[in-house]
Structure formats: structure tokens, C-alpha cells
Design a protein around this motif. Structure first.
Motif, PDB file in Angstrom:
ATOM      1  N   SER A 197      22.783   3.122 -30.019  1.00 51.09           N
ATOM      2  CA  SER A 197      22.419   1.927 -29.731  1.00 51.09           C
ATOM      3  C   SER A 197      22.076   1.985 -27.988  1.00 51.09           C
ATOM      4  O   SER A 197      21.083   1.553 -27.561  1.00 51.09           O
ATOM      5  N   LYS A 198      23.045   2.935 -27.419  1.00 54.39           N
ATOM      6  CA  LYS A 198      22.618   3.124 -25.904  1.00 54.39           C
ATOM      7  C   LYS A 198      21.171   3.789 -25.759  1.00 54.39           C
ATOM      8  O   LYS A 198      20.651   3.452 -25.070  1.00 54.39           O
ATOM      9  N   LEU A 202      18.540   0.697 -25.497  1.00 52.60           N
ATOM     10  CA  LEU A 202      18.622   0.394 -23.969  1.00 52.60           C
ATOM     11  C   LEU A 202      17.831   1.483 -23.144  1.00 52.60           C
ATOM     12  O   LEU A 202      16.794   1.284 -22.631  1.00 52.60           O
ATOM     13  N   THR A 205      14.041   1.389 -24.281  1.00 56.69           N
ATOM     14  CA  THR A 205      13.352   0.158 -23.704  1.00 56.69           C
ATOM     15  C   THR A 205      13.138   0.318 -22.276  1.00 56.69           C
ATOM     16  O   THR A 205      12.068   0.194 -22.102  1.00 56.69           O
ATOM     17  N   VAL A 206      14.121   0.641 -21.458  1.00 56.09           N
ATOM     18  CA  VAL A 206      13.978   0.713 -20.257  1.00 56.09           C
ATOM     19  C   VAL A 206      12.834   1.767 -19.738  1.00 56.09           C
ATOM     20  O   VAL A 206      12.313   1.774 -18.736  1.00 56.09           O
ATOM     21  N   GLN A 236      17.823   4.560 -17.509  1.00 51.25           N
ATOM     22  CA  GLN A 236      17.214   5.299 -18.867  1.00 51.25           C
ATOM     23  C   GLN A 236      18.333   6.703 -19.064  1.00 51.25           C
ATOM     24  O   GLN A 236      18.749   7.060 -20.064  1.00 51.25           O
ATOM     25  N   PHE A 239      21.778   6.181 -19.925  1.00 46.26           N
ATOM     26  CA  PHE A 239      22.121   5.547 -21.520  1.00 46.26           C
ATOM     27  C   PHE A 239      21.634   6.566 -22.494  1.00 46.26           C
ATOM     28  O   PHE A 239      22.059   6.750 -23.527  1.00 46.26           O
ATOM     29  N   LEU A 409      17.237  -7.679 -20.006  1.00 45.68           N
ATOM     30  CA  LEU A 409      17.422  -6.262 -20.118  1.00 45.68           C
ATOM     31  C   LEU A 409      18.203  -5.597 -18.857  1.00 45.68           C
ATOM     32  O   LEU A 409      19.066  -5.143 -19.006  1.00 45.68           O
ATOM     33  N   ILE A 412      21.789  -6.850 -19.081  1.00 47.90           N
ATOM     34  CA  ILE A 412      22.278  -6.170 -19.951  1.00 47.90           C
ATOM     35  C   ILE A 412      22.609  -4.751 -19.691  1.00 47.90           C
ATOM     36  O   ILE A 412      23.911  -4.226 -19.736  1.00 47.90           O
ATOM     37  N   LEU A 413      21.506  -4.156 -18.873  1.00 42.97           N
ATOM     38  CA  LEU A 413      22.019  -2.582 -18.435  1.00 42.97           C
ATOM     39  C   LEU A 413      23.028  -2.687 -17.307  1.00 42.97           C
ATOM     40  O   LEU A 413      23.819  -1.798 -17.246  1.00 42.97           O
ATOM     41  N   GLY A 416      26.273  -3.128 -19.005  1.00 46.37           N
ATOM     42  CA  GLY A 416      26.517  -2.055 -20.004  1.00 46.37           C
ATOM     43  C   GLY A 416      26.948  -0.738 -18.924  1.00 46.37           C
ATOM     44  O   GLY A 416      27.450  -0.046 -19.765  1.00 46.37           O
TER      45      GLY A 416
END
Length: 468
Positions: A197-198, A202, A205-206, A236, A239, A409, A412-413, A416
Motif C-alpha cells: 500500500s505504501k 502513496l 501517486t506522489v 516518494q 514510501f 494526498l 495523508i503523506l 503516514g
């Protein structure tokens, strides 16, 4: 083959798990060894011969050193020969082009060469092998006489191509005896899905935000866009790499192994010293045990201690990549750590942790610019834009778009990157009880489905540390 790929998730992993669990006793190691060799050969079949050479050569070298333990000169010669061969192999494949390009830039003549693809994971498994050889030399571990077990140690696919760097002493006993259970398998599956998932939800996406910023023409990047691009890469790479490490730890548990964690929320650090205790822990530990301490560590004069730190960080940068910007990145941290050690440590200890956190994060982000830039010039230009030099204004339409459309995002980053969510989740959801177990399983099932949906529909799925 990426862990975050459909072929791995729905073909390779299920098959090898089934074969592993139905195999009796010691045959399990053979199944895992053959599966690991297949995994490595999947992307670059020709380099399987290099892997086999490394296994045979280092297996024999270990036996030779063990046979000469009471003959100091003979075992030292064997150690030096082994290190030289391993480093020459690593140097040829990873640094040949870098060295020749550097010479071509200095000399009036040109040395031509053919660029070879870098064997995946060569930096990781070379250091892993060297840790075994050195520990045998130091008599910290007994030599492994079982060829299959040694080959499995070198090639074990969960951590073969991107770490963590597992020292032989950590899994010596596990190669012979390890415990598997449904609870441990479940823990491993959760670790794996968390890492997946990380990486997929994440980092990927980033990473597209970072790509969007860096593909803008140089004259069209505002100060805010430059900072957002740097922040995107900062998230990036964390994660991406920590996600892979979590997947490796999870896969290890699924096969009965226990690997040490490789990341411990490095972005909450209040100093660069603390950052490197939390980031890529296995590499920092390797350099500390096999280079820094043998050089004398900090139990020497100030001048020699500074020398030791610069050597370690020069080589840390060079380990990450065959380019001068990686060397500069390593020395950048070496200089900061020296300044912290001899000047800033008392100041940072007195300041509120919040200020130390901002100080560390700022320096880390600037360091990542050196890391992702293709040259010194581009790194200097990008850092200049972050502070206004050559930037297209402070804020523009593009930067506001990147900030606002990815606002959720970014939140969340940030969250996280801290242990807050994980601690709350464990306190609330991971308590014992049938209802809690069902909720926990449902959450991880949803995460896995989301990852698969992303992988099916998107083509952007890089892994940054594969090039190291």
C-alpha cells in the motif's frame, strides 16, 4: 520482477508458497532457493551466471578462511583476496562507466566502452556476502558448510534485490530451524500488504506529482512548485523504499524468517544524526560495523574521527550510485554530521524538538535534490529555484493546482510519515477479540484490492532503489 506487479502477486508468490508449505523438512530450503534463482533470473537471465559465480566463490572463500583460522597470515590473505574480487565485480558492473566518463572528461583522448546493464541488487547482495566473509574471519559466526543453505542466504528473494541487508549472524539459526504458523503467516501478510500500500497507493501517486514538476521547462517552475516537487520526491522515496522493506519483512515472516526493520519513521527526526539512525538502518549498521569501527570510530583524535566520517560518507554516497552527485550527497551528510557532532549537538539538545525537526527536514529535502538531480548544475539550479533564484515567481497557477488538487494526498503523506496512525490503529483495531480480528482482516483486504485495482489500471510503477 517487482513485488508490486500482477505476475508476482497472482502467479509467482502463490506457486512458491504452495510448493514451500507442502515440501517436507529440509526440502523447504531447496524450494525457496530454486524459487529465488528463478525470481532473480526473471528480468535479466544472463546475470544468473554472475549470481552462481558469487555463490560458489564466496562459499569456497568462507571454507578457506575457516580452515586457516589459526594461521593469521593465510586467513588475512584469503580475506583480502575475497574482498578484492567481490569489490572488483561490483566495481566493474556498477562503476566502469562512471570511472571512464570521469577520465574522458579530464584527459585529451577518449576511452570508449560498452555500457552494461546493472545487475539488479548487486550492491545489496555484495554487502551481504561481505558481512558473512568478514564475520567468519572475525570468528563471530561459524562457516556455513552446507552449500544449499549458503546459496539460500545469498539469493533469498524477499530481500535479494533491494534489501534490507541481512547479516548472516541474524539468520544463521533460521536457515536450519524456523517456526511457521498461521499467526506468523498472517502477520507477514499484513506487513506485506502494508508495504504494498505504501508503494502502490502513496509512492506511485506522489511520484507522478514529482514527475509533473520536473518535466516543466526550467523557466516555468515557481518557488512553490520547486518545493512541492522536492516534497513529492521526499515522500516518494520514503514510501517507495520503506514499503519495499516492509514487503520484504512480511515475505520473510510468511516463509518463517525474521528480518530486522529497515526504517523507523526517519522524517520525525530532530537531527541528521537521528535521521540516519532511522533511515536505511541495515546499510548504516553495515558501514558502522565493517568500516567505521575498524577505522577507529570515534575513539581516536578529532582529526582522525573527521577523516573516518568523511571516508564512510564518501563511500555511502558512492554505494548509492555511480555519479558525482551521489558522492556529493554522501559528503553533504558527512559534513553535516561532523558539524552536529562538534558544534550543533548542545544547541539542538536545548531547543524544542519542533525546531530540530524543521532543521532536519529542511536539510534532508535539500539533500534529496542532490540525490535525484542528474548533475551538479541541475541540482544547483533546482535548489536555486527553491529559494527564488531563476524561479518563475513565488506562486503560479501550476503550483496552486498541484497543491490544491493533491491536498488530501499531502495530508495523508504527512500523517503516514509519523507513527501516529500506526499506534492508534494497533491500540484500537489490533486488540484481541473476534470482532477486532474481522475488522482488521477487512481493512487489509480492502487495501489489497485497492492496490490490485491500481496496478491493473496504471502503468506508472517504478522502484527507485532498483538502480542502486
Amino acid at each position: 520482477m517487482l513485488f508490486s506487479s500482477i505476475v508476482f502477486l497472482f502467479t509467482f508468490l502463490p506457486i512458491i508458497l504452495i510448493l514451500y508449505y507442502i515440501a517436507p523438512g529440509r526440502i523447504k530450503n531447496l524450494v525457496l532457493l530454486l524459487g529465488s534463482l528463478l525470481f532473480y533470473a526473471w528480468g535479466e537471465p544472463v546475470y544468473i551466471f554472475l549470481m552462481i559465480f558469487s555463490i560458489i566463490f564466496n562459499y569456497v572463500s568462507g571454507l578457506d578462511i575457516a580452515r586457516n583460522l589459526r594461521n593469521k597470515h593465510a586467513k588475512k590473505r584469503s580475506l583480502i583476496f575475497n574482498i578484492a574480487v567481490n569489490l572488483c565485480v561490483l566495481g566493474f558492473f556498477k562503476y566502469e562507466g562512471f570511472v571512464l566518463d570521469s577520465l574522458n572528461a579530464v584527459f585529451p583522448f577518449h576511452i570508449s566502452y560498452q555500457e552494461l546493464p546493472l545487475p539488479i541488487g548487486i550492491s545489496f547482495y555484495t554487502f551481504q556476502i561481505l558481512s558473512y566473509i568478514i564475520d567468519v574471519y572475525r570468528e563471530n559466526v561459524k562457516v556455513q558448510k552446507n552449500f544449499m543453505d549458503f546459496a539460500l542466504y545469498v539469493t533469498m528473494f524477499p530481500q535479494l534485490i533491494a534489501g534490507p541487508i541481512v547479516k548472516y549472524a541474524e539468520i544463521e539459526k533460521q536457515l536450519h530451524v524456523r517456526r511457521t504458523s498461521w499467526n506468523k503467516f498472517g502477520d507477514g501478510a499484513m506487513f506485506f500488504i502494508r508495504g504494498l500500500s505504501k508503494k502502490v497507493l502513496l509512492a506511485n501517486t506522489v511520484g507522478m506529482v514529482f514527475t509533473e514538476v520536473t518535466t516543466l521547462p526550467a523557466g516555468q517552475i515557481s518557488v512553490l512548485s520547486a518545493w512541492l516537487g522536492c516534497a513529492a520526491y521526499t515522500f516518494q522515496i520514503y514510501f517507495d523504499f520503506s514499503g519495499y522493506s516492509d514487503m520484504a519483512v512480511g515475505l520473510g515472516k510468511m516463509f518463517g524468517f525474521e528480518f530486522e526493520k529497515n526504517f523507523d519513521y526517519p522524517y520525525i527526526s530532530a537531527s541528521i544524526t537521528e535521521f540516519w539512525r532511522r533511515w536505511h538502518i541495515s546499510l548504516s549498521t553495515w558501514f558502522k560495523e565493517y568500516l567505521y569501527i575498524p577505522l577507529g570510530g570515534n575513539r581516536v583524535s578529532v582529526g582522525k574521527h573527521i577523516r573516518n566520517l568523511l571516508i564512510v560518507w564518501f563511500l555511502t554516497g558512492l554505494w548509492h550510485g555511480a555519479a558525482w552527485n551521489f558522492v556529493a550527497w554522501g559528503l553533504y551528510y558527512g559534513v553535516i554530521l561532523i558539524i552536529e557532532k562538534y558544534l550543533l549537538a548542545p544547541v539542538l539538545e536545548k531547543l524544542p524538538r519542533f525546531f530540530g525537526h524543521l532543521y532536519s527536514l529542511l536539510l534532508v529535502m535539500i539533500g534529496w535534490v542532490l540525490f535525484f538531480s542528474p548533475s551538479f548544475g541541475s541540482a544547483a539550479g533546482y535548489i536555486g529555484m527553491m529559494f527564488g533564484a531563476g524561479a518563475h515567481g513565488i506562486v503560479d497557477r501550476e503550483s496552486l493546482y498541484l497543491l490544491t488538487t493533491n491536498l488530501v494526498l499531502w495530508v495523508i503523506l504527512i500523517i503516514g510519515s509519523t507513527p501516529v496512525v500506526h499506534k492508534k490503529y494497533e491500540a484500537v483495531v489490533c486488540r484481541k477479540g473476534q470482532e477486532k480480528v474481522i475488522v482488521n482482516c477487512m481493512i487489509y483486504a480492502v487495501l489489497f484490492i485497492l492496490c490490485v485495482a491500481y496496478l491493473v489500471t496504471e502503468t506508472y510503477n517504478p522502484f527507485l532503489y532498483f538502480r542502486f
